[in-house]
Design a protein around this motif. Structure first.
Motif, PDB file in Angstrom:
ATOM      1  N   PRO A 162      37.457 -60.361 -55.907  1.00 34.22           N
ATOM      2  CA  PRO A 162      37.106 -61.673 -56.475  1.00 34.22           C
ATOM      3  C   PRO A 162      38.259 -62.310 -57.258  1.00 34.22           C
ATOM      4  N   ILE A 163      39.101 -61.482 -57.858  1.00 35.30           N
ATOM      5  CA  ILE A 163      40.265 -62.022 -58.580  1.00 35.30           C
ATOM      6  C   ILE A 163      41.214 -62.706 -57.599  1.00 35.30           C
ATOM      7  N   VAL A 174      40.458 -63.956 -54.653  1.00 39.39           N
ATOM      8  CA  VAL A 174      39.821 -65.159 -54.108  1.00 39.39           C
ATOM      9  C   VAL A 174      39.981 -66.330 -55.080  1.00 39.39           C
ATOM     10  N   CYS A 175      39.696 -66.081 -56.334  1.00 34.86           N
ATOM     11  CA  CYS A 175      39.843 -67.147 -57.338  1.00 34.86           C
ATOM     12  C   CYS A 175      41.296 -67.585 -57.475  1.00 34.86           C
ATOM     13  N   TYR A 176      42.203 -66.628 -57.518  1.00 37.99           N
ATOM     14  CA  TYR A 176      43.622 -66.952 -57.627  1.00 37.99           C
ATOM     15  C   TYR A 176      44.078 -67.794 -56.434  1.00 37.99           C
ATOM     16  N   TYR A 177      43.610 -67.404 -55.252  1.00 39.06           N
ATOM     17  CA  TYR A 177      44.000 -68.138 -54.045  1.00 39.06           C
ATOM     18  C   TYR A 177      43.603 -69.606 -54.145  1.00 39.06           C
ATOM     19  N   TRP A 178      42.334 -69.874 -54.439  1.00 40.73           N
ATOM     20  CA  TRP A 178      41.867 -71.263 -54.442  1.00 40.73           C
ATOM     21  C   TRP A 178      42.411 -72.064 -55.619  1.00 40.73           C
ATOM     22  N   LEU A 179      42.729 -71.408 -56.702  1.00 42.55           N
ATOM     23  CA  LEU A 179      43.280 -72.149 -57.829  1.00 42.55           C
ATOM     24  C   LEU A 179      44.762 -72.460 -57.652  1.00 42.55           C
ATOM     25  N   THR A 180      45.458 -71.704 -56.790  1.00 44.34           N
ATOM     26  CA  THR A 180      46.893 -71.904 -56.637  1.00 44.34           C
ATOM     27  C   THR A 180      47.337 -72.358 -55.251  1.00 44.34           C
ATOM     28  N   SER A 230      36.263 -72.191 -54.389  1.00 45.23           N
ATOM     29  CA  SER A 230      36.225 -70.861 -55.014  1.00 45.23           C
ATOM     30  C   SER A 230      34.808 -70.308 -55.039  1.00 45.23           C
ATOM     31  N   ILE A 231      33.855 -71.146 -55.406  1.00 45.96           N
ATOM     32  CA  ILE A 231      32.461 -70.703 -55.479  1.00 45.96           C
ATOM     33  C   ILE A 231      31.952 -70.316 -54.094  1.00 45.96           C
ATOM     34  N   ALA A 232      32.241 -71.152 -53.095  1.00 41.03           N
ATOM     35  CA  ALA A 232      31.811 -70.843 -51.729  1.00 41.03           C
ATOM     36  C   ALA A 232      32.453 -69.548 -51.239  1.00 41.03           C
ATOM     37  N   SER A 233      33.718 -69.362 -51.545  1.00 40.07           N
ATOM     38  CA  SER A 233      34.417 -68.140 -51.125  1.00 40.07           C
ATOM     39  C   SER A 233      33.890 -66.918 -51.851  1.00 40.07           C
ATOM     40  N   LEU A 234      33.526 -67.085 -53.112  1.00 40.28           N
ATOM     41  CA  LEU A 234      32.971 -65.961 -53.863  1.00 40.28           C
ATOM     42  C   LEU A 234      31.599 -65.559 -53.333  1.00 40.28           C
ATOM     43  N   LEU A 235      30.836 -66.516 -52.814  1.00 37.79           N
ATOM     44  CA  LEU A 235      29.551 -66.169 -52.196  1.00 37.79           C
ATOM     45  C   LEU A 235      29.769 -65.284 -50.974  1.00 37.79           C
ATOM     46  N   LEU A 236      30.750 -65.651 -50.139  1.00 41.09           N
ATOM     47  CA  LEU A 236      31.080 -64.817 -48.988  1.00 41.09           C
ATOM     48  C   LEU A 236      31.673 -63.491 -49.444  1.00 41.09           C
TER      49      LEU A 236
END
Length: 182
Positions: free
Chosen positions: A23-24, A26-32, A69-75
């Motif tokens: 999850p870290i 995934v979040c890093y990817y979408w934020l950067t 990020s939210i959609a990716s975190l669901l997957l």
């Protein structure tokens, strides 16, 4: 300690690390992504299956990044569920519980998680196409629904894992009957 126990401990530790890092990442990817801080795709560490430029020519807004990020975190939740099951399975192997009924249930959960993954990835692709193209002008927004060859392969693999869990369960039942036979 047997080789199975040592290797199971290593595999469990790897899966525990992945459970935290997924999850870290995934979040890093979408934020950067598409910024100067995008080291994951620049160095080829992560290769996204989503071509952002195919959905929009505009730079991604903070809101778009947040929804992506939210959609990716669901997957990602399905991956984390499968990792949790694998951690439980390898913990059992560490305890030298190889052919237990609990392990057959773990294999069954892994098989079902592949089915969940396929269904969620179809929904995820559609959701991401809407999220990434939402800032486009009306008439240029996109909704894409796709089922790829890899999805079919995951379904087949899910069935194989379910069959293995069924065979292991039947083997466990036979072994249990043999221990109770006089």
């Amino acid at each position: 300690m047997s080789t199975i126990q040592k290797q199971s401990r290593r595999a469990r530790a790897l899966f525990q690390c992945l459970l935290v890092l997924t999850p870290i990442a995934v979040c890093y990817y979408w934020l950067t992504v598409d910024t100067q801080y995008d080291f994951l795709t620049t160095f080829g560490i992560i290769e996204s299956s989503i071509d952002i430029s195919g959905y929009t020519q505009l730079p991604l807004t903070i809101t778009t990044r947040l929804f992506a990020s939210i959609a990716s975190l669901l997957l990602c939740g399905i991956i984390m569920y499968a990792l949790k099951v694998l951690i439980h399975l390898f913990r059992n192997y560490e305890r030298n519980e190889i052919f237990s009924l609990d392990n057959t249930l773990s294999y069954q959960k892994l098989g079902y998680s592949l089915f969940y993954w396929v269904g969620a990835s179809v929904v995820y692709g559609a959701l991401m196409s809407v999220i990434l193209s939402f800032n486009n002008p009306p008439g240029e927004r996109i909704l894409t629904v796709s089922f790829e060859g890899m999805d079919f392969l995951n379904i087949v693999l899910g069935f194989v894992i379910l069959i293995i869990s069924w065979v292991m369960k039947e083997g466990h039942i036979l072994a249990d009957e043999n221990t109770h036979t006089i």
